[in-house]
Design an enzyme around this catalytic site. Structure first.
Site, PDB file in Angstrom:
ATOM      1  N   MET A 181       0.552  -2.752  12.288  1.00 31.57           N
ATOM      2  CA  MET A 181      -0.141  -3.829  13.158  1.00 31.57           C
ATOM      3  C   MET A 181      -0.184  -3.629  14.588  1.00 31.57           C
ATOM      4  SD  MET A 181      -1.204  -5.476  10.600  1.00 31.57           S
ATOM      5  CE  MET A 181      -2.141  -6.879  11.435  1.00 31.57           C
ATOM      6  N   ARG A 182      -0.357  -2.304  14.888  1.00 31.08           N
ATOM      7  CA  ARG A 182      -0.379  -1.659  16.366  1.00 31.08           C
ATOM      8  C   ARG A 182      -1.839  -1.046  16.534  1.00 31.08           C
ATOM      9  NH1 ARG A 182       2.530  -3.375  19.971  1.00 31.08           N
ATOM     10  NH2 ARG A 182       2.448  -1.553  21.270  1.00 31.08           N
ATOM     11  N   ASN A 211       0.765  -1.319   0.041  1.00 31.12           N
ATOM     12  CA  ASN A 211       0.089  -0.029  -0.049  1.00 31.12           C
ATOM     13  C   ASN A 211       1.082   1.307   0.077  1.00 31.12           C
ATOM     14  OD1 ASN A 211      -3.150  -0.329   0.123  1.00 31.12           O
ATOM     15  ND2 ASN A 211      -2.208  -2.284   1.517  1.00 31.12           N
ATOM     16  N   ASN A 234      -7.020   4.725   7.864  1.00 23.54           N
ATOM     17  CA  ASN A 234      -6.486   3.258   8.206  1.00 23.54           C
ATOM     18  C   ASN A 234      -7.259   2.402   6.991  1.00 23.54           C
ATOM     19  OD1 ASN A 234      -5.406   0.706   9.385  1.00 23.54           O
ATOM     20  ND2 ASN A 234      -7.390   0.066   9.984  1.00 23.54           N
ATOM     21  N   HIS A 278      -8.399  -1.051   5.741  1.00 24.97           N
ATOM     22  CA  HIS A 278      -8.671  -2.746   6.268  1.00 24.97           C
ATOM     23  C   HIS A 278      -9.402  -3.403   5.075  1.00 24.97           C
ATOM     24  CE1 HIS A 278     -10.194  -5.188   9.489  1.00 24.97           C
ATOM     25  NE2 HIS A 278     -11.279  -5.512   8.537  1.00 24.97           N
ATOM     26  N   GLU A 302     -11.836   3.001  18.670  1.00 27.56           N
ATOM     27  CA  GLU A 302     -12.215   1.782  18.826  1.00 27.56           C
ATOM     28  C   GLU A 302     -11.669   1.141  17.459  1.00 27.56           C
ATOM     29  OE1 GLU A 302     -14.066   0.469  20.987  1.00 27.56           O
ATOM     30  OE2 GLU A 302     -13.997   2.769  21.844  1.00 27.56           O
TER      31      GLU A 302
HETATM   32  C1  GRF Z   1      -3.255  -4.905   3.970  1.00 30.24           C
HETATM   33  O1  GRF Z   1      -4.089  -6.037   3.580  1.00 30.24           O
HETATM   34  C2  GRF Z   1      -4.036  -3.989   4.652  1.00 30.24           C
HETATM   35  O2  GRF Z   1      -5.333  -3.683   4.483  1.00 30.24           O
HETATM   36  C3  GRF Z   1      -3.935  -4.704   6.059  1.00 30.24           C
HETATM   37  O3  GRF Z   1      -2.403  -5.026   6.013  1.00 30.24           O
HETATM   38  C4  GRF Z   1      -2.191  -5.177   4.854  1.00 30.24           C
HETATM   39  C5  GRF Z   1      -0.958  -4.536   4.508  1.00 30.24           C
HETATM   40  O4  GRF Z   1      -0.444  -4.982   3.222  1.00 30.24           O
HETATM   41  N1  GRF Z   1      -4.263  -3.407   7.181  1.00 30.24           N
HETATM   42  P1  GRF Z   1       0.716  -3.956   2.654  1.00 30.24           P
HETATM   43  O5  GRF Z   1       1.984  -3.932   3.883  1.00 30.24           O
HETATM   44  O6  GRF Z   1       0.447  -2.753   2.268  1.00 30.24           O
HETATM   45  O7  GRF Z   1       1.445  -4.862   1.836  1.00 30.24           O
END
Ligand code: GRF
Length: 220
Positions: free
Chosen positions: A93-94, A17, A110, A112, A146
């Site tokens: 991831m926090r 991303n 964010n 998701h 949340e």
């Molecule tokens: C993605 O699936 C995003 O939606 C999730 O973590 C993943 C991150 O992928 N929150 P990347 O590190 O951008 O390849």
């Protein structure tokens, strides 16, 4: 042309991303400037991606801090020192503490990999498969206190097929993540997002009342 919004991108992993955001900026489809890419993992490949494009990186090890708040304060201090206006969570991831959310209220986005509010949390592609949904997708939302609950900015929908695996569905969703995340940031850069309660009003967005998806198809 809109101004170049200074953004800070937070990652923990591969950073595809992040790459999509970098590519959109370089293609001049996104009026933003990445002030810093910050990771809580030393070996996050996204750090290499950033360095390949001459972008400043920072590794802050959450394990070195005694509390979530202490880590978050260090992150917020770093972002502020770099002049970051909008925080972009791209596979970070926090969970964020209230301290962080308040410091950047309605200025944290964010992504998701599900159609929120369905399937918040982790392992959501597998959970969508297990549930038997016909569609899934991805959501960009503002972050509130949340988890995966804040006001929704943009969503993309993908079909779920009978022979999908977690990997095939994840790949289909990820492709759309790469389209909608830069778009959400661009809407912010164009000052087109207003948060009203739990809704985000997007000014000037066309509405197509004919847009429908049916799966399996009505006609074969
Ligand atoms: C993605 O699936 C995003 O939606 C999730 O973590 C993943 C991150 O992928 N929150 P990347 O590190 O951008 O390849």
């Amino acid at each position: 042309m809109a101004r170049q919004v200074p953004i800070g991108v937070l990652i923990s992993g591969s950073g595809t991303n992040l790459q999509a955001i970098i590519d959109a900026i370089e293609a001049k489809n996104l009026d933003a400037k990445i002030a810093v890419v910050l990771s809580n993992k030393a070996d996050a490949y996204g750090l290499v991606r950033a360095q390949n494009h001459g972008i400043d990186t920072q590794f802050i090890d959450h394990k070195k801090f005694s509390s979530r708040e202490a880590f978050d304060r260090a992150v917020v201090d770093t972002l502020r020192a770099r002049g970051v206006e909008l925080v972009v969570l791209a596979g970070f991831m926090r969970l964020l503490s209230p301290l962080f959310v308040k410091a950047y209220s309605n200025r944290i986005m964010n992504i998701h990999p599900a159609l929120l509010p369905a399937f918040p949390g982790l392992h959501v592609q597998q959970r969508a498969l297990d549930h038997g949904v016909r569609f899934s997708g991805c959501t960009v939302h503002f972050v509130n206190e949340e988890c995966d609950e804040g006001p929704i900015i943009i969503q993309a929908v993908v079909p779920v097929f009978a022979d999908d695996t977690e990997a095939s569905l994840s790949a289909r969703i990820l492709k759309q993540e790469h389209r909608i995340f830069p778009r959400a940031i661009q809407l912010y850069a164009e000052d087109r997002l207003r948060v009203a309660g739990r809704r985000v009003i997007v000014s000037g967005a066309p509405q197509d009342g004919q847009l429908t998806l049916v799966q399996p198809p009505l006609h074969e």
